[in-house]
Design a protein around this motif. Structure first.
Motif, PDB file in Angstrom:
ATOM      1  N   ASP A 202       0.869  -1.008  -0.286  1.00 35.47           N
ATOM      2  CA  ASP A 202      -0.003  -0.196   0.273  1.00 35.47           C
ATOM      3  C   ASP A 202       0.931   0.954   0.320  1.00 35.47           C
ATOM      4  O   ASP A 202       0.582   2.754  -0.012  1.00 35.47           O
ATOM      5  CB  ASP A 202      -0.644   0.189   1.342  1.00 35.47           C
ATOM      6  N   ILE A 203       2.245   1.127  -0.220  1.00 35.86           N
ATOM      7  CA  ILE A 203       3.044   2.578  -0.281  1.00 35.86           C
ATOM      8  C   ILE A 203       2.509   3.336  -0.581  1.00 35.86           C
ATOM      9  O   ILE A 203       2.134   4.494  -0.787  1.00 35.86           O
ATOM     10  CB  ILE A 203       4.612   1.970   0.260  1.00 35.86           C
ATOM     11  N   THR A 204       1.983   3.347  -2.085  1.00 33.59           N
ATOM     12  CA  THR A 204       2.264   4.004  -3.282  1.00 33.59           C
ATOM     13  C   THR A 204       1.294   4.937  -2.945  1.00 33.59           C
ATOM     14  O   THR A 204       0.521   5.916  -3.613  1.00 33.59           O
ATOM     15  CB  THR A 204       2.272   3.352  -4.742  1.00 33.59           C
ATOM     16  N   ASP A 205       0.180   4.223  -2.345  1.00 35.49           N
ATOM     17  CA  ASP A 205      -1.524   5.166  -1.912  1.00 35.49           C
ATOM     18  C   ASP A 205      -1.568   5.868  -1.111  1.00 35.49           C
ATOM     19  O   ASP A 205      -2.384   6.658  -0.471  1.00 35.49           O
ATOM     20  CB  ASP A 205      -2.447   4.096  -1.641  1.00 35.49           C
ATOM     21  N   MET A 206      -0.349   6.079   0.245  1.00 35.56           N
ATOM     22  CA  MET A 206      -0.542   6.383   1.356  1.00 35.56           C
ATOM     23  C   MET A 206       1.067   7.746   1.266  1.00 35.56           C
ATOM     24  O   MET A 206       1.632   7.425   1.005  1.00 35.56           O
ATOM     25  CB  MET A 206       0.215   6.177   1.913  1.00 35.56           C
ATOM     26  N   TYR A 207       0.537   8.962   1.373  1.00 33.49           N
ATOM     27  CA  TYR A 207       1.524  10.059   0.919  1.00 33.49           C
ATOM     28  C   TYR A 207       0.730  10.891   2.685  1.00 33.49           C
ATOM     29  O   TYR A 207       0.057  11.538   3.796  1.00 33.49           O
ATOM     30  CB  TYR A 207       0.726  11.474   0.676  1.00 33.49           C
ATOM     31  N   CYS A 208       2.277  11.363   3.105  1.00 35.08           N
ATOM     32  CA  CYS A 208       2.928  11.961   4.432  1.00 35.08           C
ATOM     33  C   CYS A 208       1.698  13.660   3.922  1.00 35.08           C
ATOM     34  O   CYS A 208       2.212  14.631   3.091  1.00 35.08           O
ATOM     35  CB  CYS A 208       3.954  12.406   4.665  1.00 35.08           C
ATOM     36  N   ARG A 209       1.607  14.343   5.145  1.00 38.50           N
ATOM     37  CA  ARG A 209       0.587  14.965   5.265  1.00 38.50           C
ATOM     38  C   ARG A 209       1.829  16.659   5.604  1.00 38.50           C
ATOM     39  O   ARG A 209       1.441  17.525   4.478  1.00 38.50           O
ATOM     40  CB  ARG A 209      -0.598  15.409   5.773  1.00 38.50           C
ATOM     41  N   ALA A 210       2.853  16.148   5.673  1.00 35.29           N
ATOM     42  CA  ALA A 210       3.784  17.331   6.688  1.00 35.29           C
ATOM     43  C   ALA A 210       4.566  17.632   4.852  1.00 35.29           C
ATOM     44  O   ALA A 210       4.388  18.869   4.600  1.00 35.29           O
ATOM     45  CB  ALA A 210       4.622  16.874   7.690  1.00 35.29           C
ATOM     46  N   CYS A 211       5.083  16.682   4.229  1.00 34.68           N
ATOM     47  CA  CYS A 211       5.925  16.587   3.250  1.00 34.68           C
ATOM     48  C   CYS A 211       5.358  15.979   1.616  1.00 34.68           C
ATOM     49  O   CYS A 211       6.506  16.350   1.188  1.00 34.68           O
ATOM     50  CB  CYS A 211       7.590  15.948   3.536  1.00 34.68           C
ATOM     51  N   ASN A 256      -1.432  25.091   6.384  1.00 38.72           N
ATOM     52  CA  ASN A 256      -2.144  25.311   5.190  1.00 38.72           C
ATOM     53  C   ASN A 256      -1.589  26.470   4.218  1.00 38.72           C
ATOM     54  O   ASN A 256      -0.716  27.300   5.362  1.00 38.72           O
ATOM     55  CB  ASN A 256      -3.460  25.580   5.423  1.00 38.72           C
ATOM     56  N   PRO A 257      -2.221  27.196   3.787  1.00 38.26           N
ATOM     57  CA  PRO A 257      -1.397  28.057   3.284  1.00 38.26           C
ATOM     58  C   PRO A 257      -2.134  29.711   4.016  1.00 38.26           C
ATOM     59  O   PRO A 257      -2.744  29.344   4.947  1.00 38.26           O
ATOM     60  CB  PRO A 257      -2.347  28.071   1.243  1.00 38.26           C
ATOM     61  N   VAL A 258      -1.771  30.590   3.729  1.00 36.98           N
ATOM     62  CA  VAL A 258      -1.873  31.717   5.078  1.00 36.98           C
ATOM     63  C   VAL A 258      -2.911  32.467   3.964  1.00 36.98           C
ATOM     64  O   VAL A 258      -3.132  32.620   3.139  1.00 36.98           O
ATOM     65  CB  VAL A 258      -0.777  32.304   4.752  1.00 36.98           C
ATOM     66  N   GLU A 259      -3.923  32.750   4.959  1.00 36.46           N
ATOM     67  CA  GLU A 259      -4.736  33.671   4.168  1.00 36.46           C
ATOM     68  C   GLU A 259      -5.093  34.878   4.128  1.00 36.46           C
ATOM     69  O   GLU A 259      -3.770  36.024   4.341  1.00 36.46           O
ATOM     70  CB  GLU A 259      -5.727  33.961   5.196  1.00 36.46           C
ATOM     71  N   ASN A 260      -4.956  34.546   2.683  1.00 37.20           N
ATOM     72  CA  ASN A 260      -4.927  36.174   2.218  1.00 37.20           C
ATOM     73  C   ASN A 260      -3.663  36.464   1.250  1.00 37.20           C
ATOM     74  O   ASN A 260      -3.128  37.942   1.702  1.00 37.20           O
ATOM     75  CB  ASN A 260      -5.446  37.441   2.778  1.00 37.20           C
ATOM     76  N   LEU A 261      -2.955  35.437   0.646  1.00 36.54           N
ATOM     77  CA  LEU A 261      -1.695  35.314   0.780  1.00 36.54           C
ATOM     78  C   LEU A 261      -1.815  34.825  -0.614  1.00 36.54           C
ATOM     79  O   LEU A 261      -2.162  33.988  -0.785  1.00 36.54           O
ATOM     80  CB  LEU A 261      -0.348  34.547   1.244  1.00 36.54           C
ATOM     81  N   SER A 262      -1.788  35.682  -1.503  1.00 33.06           N
ATOM     82  CA  SER A 262      -1.701  35.239  -3.471  1.00 33.06           C
ATOM     83  C   SER A 262       0.339  34.557  -3.752  1.00 33.06           C
ATOM     84  O   SER A 262       0.823  35.821  -3.566  1.00 33.06           O
ATOM     85  CB  SER A 262      -2.590  35.774  -3.368  1.00 33.06           C
ATOM     86  N   GLY A 263       0.009  34.700  -4.478  1.00 30.49           N
ATOM     87  CA  GLY A 263       0.973  34.394  -5.780  1.00 30.49           C
ATOM     88  C   GLY A 263       1.857  33.080  -4.991  1.00 30.49           C
ATOM     89  O   GLY A 263       1.984  32.487  -4.185  1.00 30.49           O
ATOM     90  N   GLU A 264       3.183  32.884  -5.397  1.00 33.07           N
ATOM     91  CA  GLU A 264       4.115  31.503  -5.031  1.00 33.07           C
ATOM     92  C   GLU A 264       4.617  31.756  -3.875  1.00 33.07           C
ATOM     93  O   GLU A 264       4.605  33.014  -3.253  1.00 33.07           O
ATOM     94  CB  GLU A 264       4.279  31.947  -6.511  1.00 33.07           C
ATOM     95  N   TYR A 265       5.084  30.406  -3.286  1.00 35.40           N
ATOM     96  CA  TYR A 265       5.765  31.288  -2.190  1.00 35.40           C
ATOM     97  C   TYR A 265       7.405  30.966  -1.561  1.00 35.40           C
ATOM     98  O   TYR A 265       7.486  29.265  -2.939  1.00 35.40           O
ATOM     99  CB  TYR A 265       5.541  29.682  -1.380  1.00 35.40           C
ATOM    100  N   PHE A 266       7.569  31.375  -1.596  1.00 35.85           N
ATOM    101  CA  PHE A 266       9.549  31.246  -1.842  1.00 35.85           C
ATOM    102  C   PHE A 266      10.402  31.058  -0.637  1.00 35.85           C
ATOM    103  O   PHE A 266       9.755  31.803   0.665  1.00 35.85           O
ATOM    104  CB  PHE A 266       9.831  32.163  -2.574  1.00 35.85           C
ATOM    105  N   CYS A 267      11.076  29.900  -0.299  1.00 36.74           N
ATOM    106  CA  CYS A 267      11.234  29.878   0.278  1.00 36.74           C
ATOM    107  C   CYS A 267      12.740  30.490   0.549  1.00 36.74           C
ATOM    108  O   CYS A 267      13.841  31.243   0.156  1.00 36.74           O
ATOM    109  CB  CYS A 267      12.736  28.719   1.067  1.00 36.74           C
ATOM    110  N   ASP A 275       5.067  24.094  -2.425  1.00 41.20           N
ATOM    111  CA  ASP A 275       4.245  23.960  -1.849  1.00 41.20           C
ATOM    112  C   ASP A 275       3.473  24.276  -1.093  1.00 41.20           C
ATOM    113  O   ASP A 275       3.952  24.050  -0.319  1.00 41.20           O
ATOM    114  CB  ASP A 275       3.738  22.680  -2.510  1.00 41.20           C
ATOM    115  N   PRO A 276       2.241  25.125  -0.621  1.00 40.74           N
ATOM    116  CA  PRO A 276       2.034  25.638   0.540  1.00 40.74           C
ATOM    117  C   PRO A 276       1.428  25.085   1.517  1.00 40.74           C
ATOM    118  O   PRO A 276       0.830  24.623   2.223  1.00 40.74           O
ATOM    119  CB  PRO A 276       1.899  26.850   0.170  1.00 40.74           C
TER     120      PRO A 276
END
Length: 439
Positions: A202-211, A256-267, A275-276
């Protein structure tokens, strides 16, 4: 829930793995330590002023440091990444941020232990991942001269203390030995998350919510009601709030993404877009964001910047190794230091492969630099001979592990954008052979 049986010295007791669910992120700082929660002295023991180093495979006695005056007398400072001061426990390889703790009685030796790491149980029975045999505490692994081993639970390399079954060659780092069975997490506050081992099918069907990386055959945490999954390291090793020199305000972990923050996210550190929907750190005042893999690494920004190819491993790959120390090897006439490679280190003198992100030896006097797996037999380590000089536990790319470089080898914190991208050594390095990240 069945108890985990532990044996400490002549006393045998039962440590119940989780009387109540552990709430994570557990701390508002990077200094959270799972072992501290379990074994901290709450007044039931009298602190010993001195303990025998032989108990931890160390030749000199360990002295208790419990006052600021004792710190000054021993010329040592508590871990403080904002001031680029690093002090890591040789047992759990986690920061030493509070008194009391134990240090080697020799001034030149940086061997230190949390107070609670001196009271770890000598044996563990019924460990969930290896219940058939007793695991014994091993202060130094016999695998090779640096004490490198690969933890069978998190699959990360470590040179800290381990619990092991010699019969099965099964070894785990001391942090993984006490991973709780049940937790609650801010990212999924309404339900308990239970320890879970993903079936290979089942590994390929399960994803970590953090990364967003797929689960593997290792232990994770799971909410069966919501099909919420998170890697063990993502759940336990990422603090809720951190400080970073790139932002004067505390950075809050977001799920989750920041409210009212549009556009791309950069580190702000590695300058990659991200990906936010992945967990990340954010300053609401400055509107700055950082990968979780980049943000906590104040002391080694160059060593572990994130990208789409390195993200899942970036922060965790190096979390269980304490770098530093001076060594002598047969392949080179000068002393070498044990550090983590950066881009400016170029390529290995021996195999000509890139050194960035790997565990390496770097010469203090010339431009020699190589993977630890490419080095010859270790002649001595900080003046002590060691006959177990095999390097099998420290393979090249996979063998590097940190989260904790020696303070003398720490980077200046700036990203290494000026380093050449090819494998040639850095021509701008100082003539004595050290790179701009002097070891």
């Amino acid at each position: 829930m069945s108890p985990l049986i532990v044996n400490s010295g002549d006393k045998c007791g039962q440590y119940r793995r989780q009387a109540s669910p552990l709430k994570v992120p557990c701390s508002c700082s990077e200094s959270f330590n799972l072992l501290k929660n379990l074994f901290i002295n709450k007044g039931e023991f009298i602190f010993k002023r001195q303990i025998d180093g032989d108990m931890f495979n160390h030749k000199d006695p360990l002295i208790l440091l419990d006052t600021q005056a004792s710190l000054f007398n021993k010329i040592v400072s508590l871990h403080d990444p904002m001031r680029k001061v690093e002090l890591l426990c040789d047992g759990c390889v986690r920061p030493v941020t509070d008194l009391p703790f134990y240090k080697c009685s020799e001034h030149h030796c940086d061997f230190v232990l949390h107070e609670w790491c001196t009271r770890l149980p000598s044996e563990i029975q019924d460990q969930p991942d290896h219940p058939e045999h007793t695991l014994v505490l091993l202060p130094k692994m016999p695998t090779n001269f640096l004490g490198f081993f690969k933890c069978q639970i998190c699959k990360k390399y470590s040179n800290g203390f381990a619990y092991g079954c010699v019969q099965c060659e099964y070894y785990v780092d001391i942090n993984c030995a006490f991973i709780p069975d049940v937790i609650t997490h801010d990212a999924h506050p309404d339900h308990l998350l239970r320890r879970f081992k993903c079936p290979l099918a089942d590994i390929t069907d399960m994803y970590c919510r953090a990364c967003k990386d797929i689960l593997n055959e290792l232990w994770s945490f799971h909410c069966p009601t919501c099909d919420f999954y998170v890697h063990t390291e993502c759940a336990l090793f990422i603090p809720r709030t951190i400080r970073h020199k790139y932002d004067k305000h505390p950075l809050l972990l977001r799920y989750n993404p920041v409210e009212n923050l549009s556009g791309e996210y950069f580190c702000e550190i590695c300058e990659d877009a991200f990906d936010p929907e992945l967990w990340f750190y954010h300053c609401g005042i400055c509107a700055s964001s950082m990968h979780t893999a980049c943000a906590p690494l104040i002391l080694q920004c160059e060593q572990s910047t994130s990208s789409e190819f390195t993200y899942p491993d970036s922060i965790f790959k190096f979390i269980n190794v304490k770098f530093g120390g001076t060594h002598e090897i047969t392949d080179h006439p000068h002393p070498v230091t044990f550090v983590q490679g950066i881009n400016a280190d170029g390529c290995c003198t021996t195999c000509d492969e890139e050194l960035q992100y790997d565990a390496i030896f770097k010469c203090l006097e010339c431009s020699f630099v190589c993977h630890i797996s490419c080095a010859g037999v270790l002649l001595s380590s900080d003046g002590r001979t060691d006959s177990d000089a095999s390097s099998d536990g420290s393979t090249d790319s996979d063998a590097s592990s940190n989260g904790s470089t020696n303070s003398d080898a720490s980077s200046d914190g700036s990203t290494d954008n000026d380093a050449s991208s090819d494998c040639s050594t850095d021509n701008d390095a100082s003539s004595d052979g050290s790179t701009d990240n002097d070891a």
